[in-house]
Design a protein around this motif. Sequence first.
Motif, short mmCIF file in Angstrom:
data_model
loop_
_atom_site.label_atom_id
_atom_site.label_comp_id
_atom_site.label_asym_id
_atom_site.label_seq_id
_atom_site.Cartn_x
_atom_site.Cartn_y
_atom_site.Cartn_z
N LEU A 1 7.80 8.39 4.34
CA LEU A 1 8.44 9.45 3.57
C LEU A 1 8.15 10.82 4.16
O LEU A 1 8.99 11.73 4.08
CB LEU A 1 7.96 9.41 2.11
N ALA A 2 6.96 10.99 4.73
CA ALA A 2 6.57 12.26 5.34
C ALA A 2 5.51 11.98 6.39
O ALA A 2 4.71 11.07 6.25
CB ALA A 2 6.04 13.24 4.29
N GLY B 1 6.22 3.32 19.90
CA GLY B 1 7.22 3.94 19.05
C GLY B 1 6.61 4.99 18.15
O GLY B 1 5.38 5.05 17.98
N LEU B 2 7.47 5.82 17.57
CA LEU B 2 7.03 6.89 16.68
C LEU B 2 7.77 6.78 15.36
O LEU B 2 9.01 6.78 15.32
CB LEU B 2 7.30 8.26 17.32
N LEU B 3 7.00 6.67 14.28
CA LEU B 3 7.57 6.65 12.94
C LEU B 3 7.55 8.06 12.38
O LEU B 3 6.50 8.71 12.37
CB LEU B 3 6.76 5.71 12.04
N THR B 4 8.71 8.54 11.93
CA THR B 4 8.82 9.87 11.34
C THR B 4 9.40 9.73 9.93
O THR B 4 9.76 8.63 9.49
CB THR B 4 9.73 10.77 12.19
N ALA B 5 9.49 10.85 9.21
CA ALA B 5 9.97 10.83 7.83
C ALA B 5 11.35 10.16 7.75
O ALA B 5 12.28 10.52 8.47
CB ALA B 5 10.04 12.25 7.29
N GLY B 6 11.45 9.15 6.89
CA GLY B 6 12.70 8.43 6.70
C GLY B 6 12.89 7.22 7.58
O GLY B 6 13.86 6.49 7.42
N SER B 7 11.97 6.98 8.51
CA SER B 7 12.12 5.85 9.42
C SER B 7 11.44 4.60 8.87
O SER B 7 10.62 4.65 7.95
CB SER B 7 11.56 6.19 10.80
N VAL B 8 11.80 3.47 9.47
CA VAL B 8 11.31 2.16 9.03
C VAL B 8 10.91 1.35 10.25
O VAL B 8 11.58 1.39 11.28
CB VAL B 8 12.41 1.38 8.27
N GLN B 9 9.84 0.60 10.13
CA GLN B 9 9.50 -0.39 11.14
C GLN B 9 9.26 -1.73 10.44
O GLN B 9 8.42 -1.83 9.55
CB GLN B 9 8.24 -0.02 11.91
N TRP B 10 10.06 -2.72 10.83
CA TRP B 10 9.88 -4.08 10.31
C TRP B 10 9.34 -4.91 11.46
O TRP B 10 10.06 -5.24 12.39
CB TRP B 10 11.21 -4.65 9.81
N MET B 11 8.06 -5.22 11.41
CA MET B 11 7.40 -5.94 12.49
C MET B 11 7.15 -7.38 12.07
O MET B 11 6.49 -7.62 11.05
CB MET B 11 6.08 -5.29 12.89
N LEU C 1 1.25 16.68 5.21
CA LEU C 1 1.39 15.50 4.35
C LEU C 1 1.72 14.26 5.16
O LEU C 1 2.62 14.27 5.99
CB LEU C 1 2.51 15.76 3.32
N MET C 2 0.98 13.18 4.91
CA MET C 2 1.27 11.85 5.43
C MET C 2 1.56 10.97 4.22
O MET C 2 0.70 10.82 3.33
CB MET C 2 0.09 11.30 6.22
N TRP C 3 2.77 10.39 4.15
CA TRP C 3 3.18 9.69 2.94
C TRP C 3 4.10 8.55 3.31
O TRP C 3 5.05 8.73 4.07
CB TRP C 3 3.88 10.66 2.01
N GLY C 4 3.80 7.38 2.78
CA GLY C 4 4.67 6.25 3.02
C GLY C 4 4.11 4.98 2.42
O GLY C 4 3.16 4.99 1.62
N PHE C 5 4.72 3.87 2.84
CA PHE C 5 4.35 2.55 2.30
C PHE C 5 4.18 1.55 3.43
O PHE C 5 4.87 1.63 4.46
CB PHE C 5 5.46 2.02 1.38
N ASP D 1 0.85 -1.19 0.00
CA ASP D 1 0.00 0.00 0.00
C ASP D 1 0.88 1.24 0.00
O ASP D 1 1.90 1.29 0.71
CB ASP D 1 -0.89 0.06 1.25
N GLU D 2 0.48 2.24 -0.78
CA GLU D 2 1.05 3.58 -0.65
C GLU D 2 -0.03 4.48 -0.07
O GLU D 2 -1.13 4.54 -0.59
CB GLU D 2 1.50 4.14 -2.00
N PHE D 3 0.28 5.15 1.02
CA PHE D 3 -0.64 6.15 1.56
C PHE D 3 0.00 7.51 1.35
O PHE D 3 1.17 7.73 1.66
CB PHE D 3 -0.96 5.88 3.05
N ARG D 4 -0.78 8.43 0.79
CA ARG D 4 -0.23 9.76 0.46
C ARG D 4 -1.36 10.77 0.40
O ARG D 4 -2.22 10.69 -0.48
CB ARG D 4 0.49 9.72 -0.88
N SER D 5 -1.40 11.67 1.35
CA SER D 5 -2.41 12.72 1.34
C SER D 5 -1.98 13.86 2.25
O SER D 5 -1.36 13.63 3.29
CB SER D 5 -3.76 12.18 1.80
N ASP D 6 -2.34 15.09 1.85
CA ASP D 6 -2.17 16.23 2.74
C ASP D 6 -3.52 16.71 3.26
O ASP D 6 -3.63 17.79 3.82
CB ASP D 6 -1.42 17.36 2.04
N GLN D 7 -4.55 15.86 3.08
CA GLN D 7 -5.88 16.13 3.61
C GLN D 7 -6.09 15.27 4.85
O GLN D 7 -6.15 14.05 4.75
CB GLN D 7 -6.96 15.83 2.56
#
Length: 277
Positions: free
Chosen positions: A73-74, A87-97, A115-119, A44-50
């Motif tokens: 990503l953002a 934990g807190l995921l921020t731009a550029g971070s990764v969580q492998w669960m 903007l909320m953006w990532g995979f 999934d890609e999630f990407r929205s500034d709404q």
Amino acid sequence: MTTSPRRVTRLVHGQPTSDGAGVKLNRVIGTQGFTMLDPFLMLDEFRSDQAGDYIAGFPSHPHRGFETVTYMLAGRMRHADNQGNRGLLTAGSVQWMTAGRGIVHSEMPEQEDGLMWGFQLWVNLPAHEKMRAPRYQDIAPEAVPEVAAAAGATVRVIAGTFGGVEGPVQGITTAPLYLDLHLDGGAALDVPLPAAHSAFAYVYAGDATIGSERVQRGQLAVLGEGGGVQIAADAPARMILVAARPLHEPVAKYGPFVMNTQDEIMQAVRDYRDGRF
């Protein structure tokens, strides 16, 4: 140059959908038209500034039998689970669960605008690991190495090895490679890939030539057999390139449970219902 370069065997367009408590996203793997690419179950890609597209987040929900990989990503996303992890995921971070035998967790936006953006990628576990203990690998942005791969090309190495640099994600049975590629206009790059791995590239900004195929933003390119892939961009482009060893095992899926048989799925449902996660 890469020997035996891979060709694009299929181009996949994502499908708009929603998940969690109504988060809008683009599902690329895990649709009726493209159910999986062993061992990858969903992308999934999630990407929205709404804010209305993401603010409700993903309240507490279970997983069993596979791994979830979140790459931001953002934006900011807070996770918590019934094992006491936070934990807190921020731009550029990764969580492998690694969900293993079962976990109940939530992923909620820690922002009310912007903007909320990532995979999020789902990776299957082999049968002998489906009931292992759950674990997290939370990777801060500064812990993801970046390699200057070629003129105008940089690579963030999340998992696996590129250019002699090893990514921070460790101990995954499918031996994944997960790269975030940034190409300036005119840049070209050869990326070695393990010959036996399934592999795909998903372009999330601009467009690029992968092998000999033009791939646009929002398209996933399934890569055929070979020892690597050649990528070029006439204008700035960004993509994730992901590969992993296929499992070649039967797959039984029911919502957030992925096992090998329907009996195991029914047991997962009972275990969750009876509070055994």
